[in-house]
Design an enzyme around this catalytic site. Sequence first.
Site, PDB file in Angstrom:
ATOM      1  N   PRO A  34      -4.249 112.794 -52.453  1.00 10.25           N
ATOM      2  CA  PRO A  34      -5.486 112.753 -53.227  1.00 10.25           C
ATOM      3  C   PRO A  34      -5.603 111.540 -54.149  1.00 10.25           C
ATOM      4  CG  PRO A  34      -4.026 114.495 -54.021  1.00 10.25           C
ATOM      5  CD  PRO A  34      -3.457 114.000 -52.720  1.00 10.25           C
ATOM      6  N   ASN A  35      -6.822 111.025 -54.159  1.00  8.83           N
ATOM      7  CA  ASN A  35      -7.261 109.920 -55.022  1.00  8.83           C
ATOM      8  C   ASN A  35      -6.746 108.555 -54.592  1.00  8.83           C
ATOM      9  OD1 ASN A  35      -8.815 111.534 -56.896  1.00  8.83           O
ATOM     10  ND2 ASN A  35      -6.852 112.365 -57.570  1.00  8.83           N
ATOM     11  N   ARG A  66      -9.705 101.324 -59.564  1.00  4.15           N
ATOM     12  CA  ARG A  66      -9.491 101.712 -60.951  1.00  4.15           C
ATOM     13  C   ARG A  66      -8.004 101.627 -61.272  1.00  4.15           C
ATOM     14  NH1 ARG A  66     -11.632 106.900 -63.270  1.00  4.15           N
ATOM     15  NH2 ARG A  66     -10.969 105.699 -65.054  1.00  4.15           N
ATOM     16  N   TYR A 101      -1.624 100.924 -60.601  1.00  7.51           N
ATOM     17  CA  TYR A 101      -1.514 100.990 -59.138  1.00  7.51           C
ATOM     18  C   TYR A 101      -1.734  99.647 -58.429  1.00  7.51           C
ATOM     19  CZ  TYR A 101      -1.674 105.968 -60.139  1.00  7.51           C
ATOM     20  OH  TYR A 101      -1.406 107.222 -60.639  1.00  7.51           O
ATOM     21  N   ASN A 153       2.976 109.390 -49.345  1.00  2.00           N
ATOM     22  CA  ASN A 153       2.678 109.394 -50.771  1.00  2.00           C
ATOM     23  C   ASN A 153       1.701 110.550 -50.965  1.00  2.00           C
ATOM     24  OD1 ASN A 153       1.888 109.084 -53.398  1.00  2.00           O
ATOM     25  ND2 ASN A 153       1.441 106.885 -53.233  1.00  2.00           N
ATOM     26  N   ALA A 202      -0.726 113.460 -56.397  1.00  2.00           N
ATOM     27  CA  ALA A 202      -0.418 114.523 -57.361  1.00  2.00           C
ATOM     28  C   ALA A 202       0.148 115.776 -56.701  1.00  2.00           C
ATOM     29  CB  ALA A 202      -1.681 114.868 -58.152  1.00  2.00           C
ATOM     30  N   GLU A 204       9.580 109.268 -48.975  1.00  2.00           N
ATOM     31  CA  GLU A 204       8.578 109.542 -50.019  1.00  2.00           C
ATOM     32  C   GLU A 204       8.318 108.255 -50.801  1.00  2.00           C
ATOM     33  OE1 GLU A 204       9.990 112.522 -52.751  1.00  2.00           O
ATOM     34  OE2 GLU A 204       8.314 112.202 -54.148  1.00  2.00           O
ATOM     35  N   HIS A 238       6.096 106.357 -54.020  1.00  2.00           N
ATOM     36  CA  HIS A 238       5.184 106.331 -55.172  1.00  2.00           C
ATOM     37  C   HIS A 238       4.984 104.887 -55.600  1.00  2.00           C
ATOM     38  CE1 HIS A 238       5.080 110.568 -55.251  1.00  2.00           C
ATOM     39  NE2 HIS A 238       6.389 110.589 -55.186  1.00  2.00           N
ATOM     40  N   ARG A 265       6.609 107.518 -66.557  1.00  2.00           N
ATOM     41  CA  ARG A 265       5.309 108.084 -66.913  1.00  2.00           C
ATOM     42  C   ARG A 265       5.487 109.503 -67.476  1.00  2.00           C
ATOM     43  NH1 ARG A 265       1.226 107.128 -62.118  1.00  2.00           N
ATOM     44  NH2 ARG A 265      -0.242 107.648 -63.801  1.00  2.00           N
TER      45      ARG A 265
HETATM   46  O1  CA2 Z   1       2.494 106.357 -58.077  1.00  2.00           O
HETATM   47  C1  CA2 Z   1       2.034 106.991 -57.120  1.00  2.00           C
HETATM   48  O2  CA2 Z   1       1.916 106.510 -55.993  1.00  2.00           O
HETATM   49  C2  CA2 Z   1       1.510 108.417 -57.324  1.00  2.00           C
HETATM   50  O3  CA2 Z   1       1.872 109.180 -56.192  1.00  2.00           O
HETATM   51  C3  CA2 Z   1       0.003 108.304 -57.462  1.00  2.00           C
HETATM   52  C4  CA2 Z   1      -0.677 109.628 -57.800  1.00  2.00           C
HETATM   53  C5  CA2 Z   1       0.004 110.295 -58.981  1.00  2.00           C
HETATM   54  O4  CA2 Z   1      -0.578 111.572 -59.212  1.00  2.00           O
HETATM   55  C6  CA2 Z   1       1.488 110.441 -58.784  1.00  2.00           C
HETATM   56  O5  CA2 Z   1       2.048 111.010 -59.947  1.00  2.00           O
HETATM   57  C7  CA2 Z   1       2.126 109.075 -58.547  1.00  2.00           C
HETATM   58  C8  CA2 Z   1      -2.153 109.422 -58.146  1.00  2.00           C
HETATM   59  C9  CA2 Z   1      -2.910 108.569 -57.206  1.00  2.00           C
HETATM   60  C10 CA2 Z   1      -4.194 108.205 -57.852  1.00  2.00           C
HETATM   61  O6  CA2 Z   1      -4.573 106.950 -57.351  1.00  2.00           O
HETATM   62  C11 CA2 Z   1      -5.555 106.287 -58.009  1.00  2.00           C
HETATM   63  C12 CA2 Z   1      -5.707 104.960 -57.679  1.00  2.00           C
HETATM   64  C13 CA2 Z   1      -6.670 104.238 -58.308  1.00  2.00           C
HETATM   65  C14 CA2 Z   1      -7.500 104.827 -59.257  1.00  2.00           C
HETATM   66  C15 CA2 Z   1      -7.335 106.142 -59.577  1.00  2.00           C
HETATM   67  C16 CA2 Z   1      -6.363 106.890 -58.946  1.00  2.00           C
END
Ligand code: CA2
Length: 144
Positions: A9-10, A17, A22, A73, A76, A97, A99, A106
């Site tokens: 997700p996301n 963003r 990221y 990946n 969340a 896996e 991230h 974090r």
């Molecule tokens: O660091 C990572 O790759 C995560 O898996 C990313 C997840 C987060 O919930 C994990 O704790 C760590 C969130 C991805 C959200 O991606 C976005 C990218 C750009 C803007 C907003 C969200």
Amino acid sequence: MTVFVLNGPNLNLLGQRQPEIYGRETLADVETLCRETASGLGLAVRCEQSNHEGQLVDWIHEARHTGQGIVINAGAYTHTSVAILDALNAFDGPVIEIHISNVHRREAFRHHSYISGRADGVIVGCGVQGYALGLQRVATLLRS
Ligand code: CA2
């Protein structure tokens, strides 16, 4: 041999963003990186992203029949999903896996992963390069 590259997700918002967390690469950039890396390793990739837990579970089930490795990946869902863990436990090949961010630097709720206990390797905090590293590791494990 086909490696499933699964994003949760996301991650479709990559590059749009929070670049300080990221990076600036988009999901399309990540998928291009994965295709090019896989091609150099003599592998095929199937790249998928979903915001829905059950869809990710379904792709992991598909990988049982048509994939030899998984780079995931789970976003969340990493920190919440027993369903994704159970699906990965039903998959026989290598699982890496990923991230993008260093989750250990974090919030505390990002420090635990349901997936890590099943994963053959975990790559955190290497930015989107982590996907290329993950594919290299899958290739090594598939050859051994
Ligand atoms: O660091 C990572 O790759 C995560 O898996 C990313 C997840 C987060 O919930 C994990 O704790 C760590 C969130 C991805 C959200 O991606 C976005 C990218 C750009 C803007 C907003 C969200």
